[in-house]
Design a protein around this motif. Structure first.
Motif: not given
Length: 122
Positions: A17-24, A34-41, A58-63, A86-91
């Motif tokens: 997920a993007t940083a925007d999704v994580i923030g929302e 949970e979230v992790s930035d331990d990824i390489r794309l 800037n994708f993050l790992w959406l666990k 509510r999450v669907l509406d946000t996405l």
């Protein structure tokens, strides 16, 4: 990555997920993740061909850590992503366009593996 405009993607067996999704998700107090930035794309060959001047978001790992219907995000019995309304509406508000929707189940666009270039004819 081949879908530069979607805020969520799936690279089996993980969701990005993007940083925007994580923030929302944080701002709304969404549960089941949970979230992790331990990824390489790295961008796919298709992505770099069609978007040569556009960096990946800037994708993050959406666990996803819960089961479907138990929280705002969860995985069902076949490991498909389930989200609350509510999450669907946000996405959707954040620009999700390529995911498949089946009720409250979402199948984000897949990441395509890079293919080796075809050998050149001799």
């Amino acid at each position: 990555m081949d879908y530069p405009d979607d805020p969520i993607a799936k690279i089996y067996p993980v969701y990005l997920a993007t940083a925007d999704v994580i923030g929302e998700l944080r701002a709304m107090g969404a549960s089941g993740w949970e979230v992790s930035d331990d990824i390489r794309l790295d961008p796919s060959i298709d992505y770099t061909t069609f978007h040569p001047d556009r960096p990946l978001p800037n994708f993050l790992w959406l666990k996803v850590v819960d089961h479907a219907h138990a929280d705002d995000l969860g995985l069902d019995e076949i490991r498909k992503l389930w989200v609350s309304q509510r999450v669907l509406d946000t996405l959707l508000r954040l620009g999700m366009k390529h995911a498949e929707l089946d009720g409250e189940r979402i199948t984000p666009p897949p990441h395509r593996r890079q293919r080796a270039p075809a050998p050149s004819p001799q």
